[in-house]
Design an enzyme around this catalytic site. Structure first.
Site, PDB file in Angstrom:
ATOM      1  N   SER A   1       2.010  -9.814  -1.476  1.00  0.00           N
ATOM      2  CA  SER A   1       1.539  -7.830  -0.946  1.00  0.00           C
ATOM      3  C   SER A   1       1.465  -7.302   0.268  1.00  0.00           C
ATOM      4  O   SER A   1       1.531  -6.304   0.422  1.00  0.00           O
ATOM      5  CB  SER A   1      -0.142  -7.790  -1.246  1.00  0.00           C
ATOM      6  OG  SER A   1      -0.823  -8.698  -0.313  1.00  0.00           O
TER       7      SER A   1
ATOM      8  N   GLU B   1     -10.439   7.442   4.542  1.00  0.00           N
ATOM      9  CA  GLU B   1     -11.281   6.691   5.206  1.00  0.00           C
ATOM     10  C   GLU B   1     -10.251   5.225   5.012  1.00  0.00           C
ATOM     11  O   GLU B   1      -9.249   4.983   4.143  1.00  0.00           O
ATOM     12  CB  GLU B   1     -12.756   5.941   4.859  1.00  0.00           C
ATOM     13  CG  GLU B   1     -12.803   4.938   3.630  1.00  0.00           C
ATOM     14  CD  GLU B   1     -12.111   5.712   2.383  1.00  0.00           C
ATOM     15  OE1 GLU B   1     -12.638   7.074   2.207  1.00  0.00           O
ATOM     16  OE2 GLU B   1     -11.558   4.712   1.731  1.00  0.00           O
TER      17      GLU B   1
ATOM     18  N   LYS C   1       0.550  -0.854  -0.199  1.00  0.00           N
ATOM     19  CA  LYS C   1      -0.317  -0.067  -0.028  1.00  0.00           C
ATOM     20  C   LYS C   1       0.895   1.440   0.422  1.00  0.00           C
ATOM     21  O   LYS C   1       0.177   2.263  -0.541  1.00  0.00           O
ATOM     22  CB  LYS C   1      -1.020  -0.422   1.074  1.00  0.00           C
ATOM     23  CG  LYS C   1      -2.524  -0.588   0.870  1.00  0.00           C
ATOM     24  CD  LYS C   1      -3.345  -0.695   1.898  1.00  0.00           C
ATOM     25  CE  LYS C   1      -4.143  -1.633   2.040  1.00  0.00           C
ATOM     26  NZ  LYS C   1      -4.257  -2.871   2.020  1.00  0.00           N
TER      27      LYS C   1
HETATM   28  C1  LIG Z   1      -5.312  -3.779   1.295  1.00  0.00           C
HETATM   29  C2  LIG Z   1      -4.355  -4.928   1.154  1.00  0.00           C
HETATM   30  C3  LIG Z   1      -4.444  -6.481   0.236  1.00  0.00           C
HETATM   31  C4  LIG Z   1      -5.846  -5.889  -0.539  1.00  0.00           C
HETATM   32  O1  LIG Z   1      -6.021  -4.798  -1.424  1.00  0.00           O
HETATM   33  P1  LIG Z   1      -5.799  -4.291  -2.795  1.00  0.00           P
HETATM   34  O2  LIG Z   1      -5.911  -3.290  -3.821  1.00  0.00           O
HETATM   35  O3  LIG Z   1      -6.980  -5.267  -3.685  1.00  0.00           O
HETATM   36  O4  LIG Z   1      -4.093  -4.664  -3.711  1.00  0.00           O
HETATM   37  C5  LIG Z   1      -3.781  -7.129  -0.405  1.00  0.00           C
HETATM   38  N1  LIG Z   1      -3.093  -7.135   0.649  1.00  0.00           N
HETATM   39  C6  LIG Z   1      -2.411  -6.770   1.317  1.00  0.00           C
HETATM   40  C7  LIG Z   1      -1.461  -6.842   2.004  1.00  0.00           C
HETATM   41  C8  LIG Z   1      -3.315  -5.528   2.208  1.00  0.00           C
HETATM   42  O5  LIG Z   1      -2.576  -5.012   3.425  1.00  0.00           O
END
Ligand SMILES: *Cc1c(COP(=O)(O)O)cnc(C)c1O
Length: 409
Positions: free
Chosen positions: A386, A121, A99
């Site tokens: 992610s 938000e 993010k």
């Molecule tokens: C917020 C989040 C996601 C999901 O958000 P996307 O916009 O679909 O990428 C995925 N993995 C993690 C670790 C997150 O914090």
């Protein structure tokens, strides 16, 4: 698909109205149209500015710790057969998830536009923490709107935001969760937009946000493609990522669009197929407009955004970024899903066999990769990991113990 030249794709999509084919656009209250126009014009100017680009490069390298590595999961792969699984390690990005890639970009955009404050938000608090980090870095004020119910549930993230200097504004009407927080943040933006910029948390929302977030996240796929080729001499057979709103997935996929690589987004199937038990918008949703854009969404009987659930709070969104809806429609990206149970299994196995505790969101993509690796028996899969799982540990241990039953293959 035949008439799309993927070498020129990024220049063609979205069009000037923010459309990816029929999806996307900007459905705004008239009072907000000037504010979004200002952001769009600023972004289109700034994204070509060499000063902006070189500053963003410096931040990524010196503050975020980019590039993040690509890692070959040799032990896990061996357990599953001969197909090789690789991870793009966004869990090693500063603050522990992807993010920050778009939040730092949005913060820099705010700075270049001469804004004093950024607002947003947050639901589970992940976006709030990333944005509060960007605000601290750039010396901007930061207001994060959060439902009172979520504030009570997410104490560690609320504490992080406050330590970073952000103001957490409790939202006390309605169900006091994310939906009300979105409304409150938009109302505040309407009031304050001269000095403020609204920063969205995923590749969703009215144009130009899906474009801006995609462009800032594309660093993930660009790095990963280069790194993977350098490690193996080839391209992966499959590239996969979890999909909530779709920011980590779109950033990973875009640089592979013009390559002979299978792209798969993985949505949360939660407890199962019933409405309210999952957030698999692509599987069970239909076209509609919510939160200012046209895409595929889960609807209740009245046609309003449907109830959603996932063990991974970052994935429980009733729609998906409009570019994903488009990429599925033209047949370039496929969407599949993984259940809570599969995500938990992947969570423990990646921890136990590779020493990497994944975020529950990311564990959905790992689960999918494990399923495909077993089926294929050869080839290679690159997963966008992610984020890291520290935030999920208390919950997982309380509900599943230390996962002894998930450690065996
Ligand atoms: C917020 C989040 C996601 C999901 O958000 P996307 O916009 O679909 O990428 C995925 N993995 C993690 C670790 C997150 O914090």
């Amino acid at each position: 698909m035949d008439n799309i030249d993927f070498k020129r794709y990024l220049k063609q999509y979205p069009d000037k109205d923010g459309r990816f084919g029929r999806y996307g656009g900007a459905y705004l209250p008239p009072e907000l149209i000037p504010a979004f126009k200002e952001i769009n014009e600023a972004y289109l100017t700034i994204c070509h500015s060499s000063q902006f680009i070189s500053e963003l490069r410096r931040i990524r390298k010196e503050f975020q710790g980019r590039p993040t590595p690509v890692y070959h999961c040799e032990r896990l792969s061996r357990k599953l057969g001969n197909c090789q699984i690789y991870l793009k390690r966004e869990d090693l990005n500063h603050t522990g998830a992807h993010k920050l890639n778009h939040c730092m970009g949005e913060g820099l955009l705010a700075k270049f536009m001469g804004k004093k404050k950024i607002i947003a938000e947050t639901g589970a608090g992940q976006h709030g923490v990333a944005l509060a980090t960007a605000a601290a870095f750039f010396g901007l004020e930061c207001d994060i709107y959060m439902g009172e119910v979520d504030i009570a549930k997410q104490a560690p993230n609320v504490a992080r935001m406050k330590v970073l200097g952000a103001k957490v504004v409790p939202v006390t009407h309605g169900l006091k969760t994310l939906k009300e927080a979105v409304d409150a943040a938009f109302t505040a933006y309407l009031r304050e937009y001269k000095d403020t910029i609204y920063c969205i948390g995923s590749a969703v929302g009215p144009h130009p946000f899906p474009l801006i977030v995609r462009d800032f996240q594309a660093v993930v796929g660009t790095e990963a493609k280069e790194q993977f080729k350098e490690m193996t001499g080839f391209l992966p057979d499959i590239v996969t990522a979890c999909v909530g709103g779709g920011s980590n997935a779109i950033g990973m996929f875009v640089p592979f669009l013009d390559e002979p690589v299978e792209l798969v987004g993985v949505e949360p199937l939660g407890r199962g197929e019933k409405m309210g038990d999952n957030a698999a918008s692509m599987s069970y949703g239909s076209e509609g407009v919510m939160h200012g854009f046209d895409s595929i969404m889960l609807k209740d009987a009245a046609g309003e955004p449907g109830p959603v659930y996932s063990i991974a709070s970052g994935l429980d969104y009733p729609s998906v970024g409009p570019e994903h809806a488009f990429l599925r429609e033209i047949g370039r990206v496929k969407y599949d899903s993984a259940t809570d149970e599969e995500a938990i299994d992947a969570f423990f196995k990646l921890s136990r066999y590779e020493g990497i505790i994944p975020a529950l969101e990311s564990a959905h993509a790992v689960a999918y990769a494990m399923r495909r690796a077993k089926e294929m028996g050869q080839g290679s899969i690159l997963v966008n990991l992610s984020g890291r799982g520290d935030k999920d540990l208390d919950y997982v241990i309380e509900k599943y113990g230390f996962g002894d039953k998930y450690k065996e293959f």
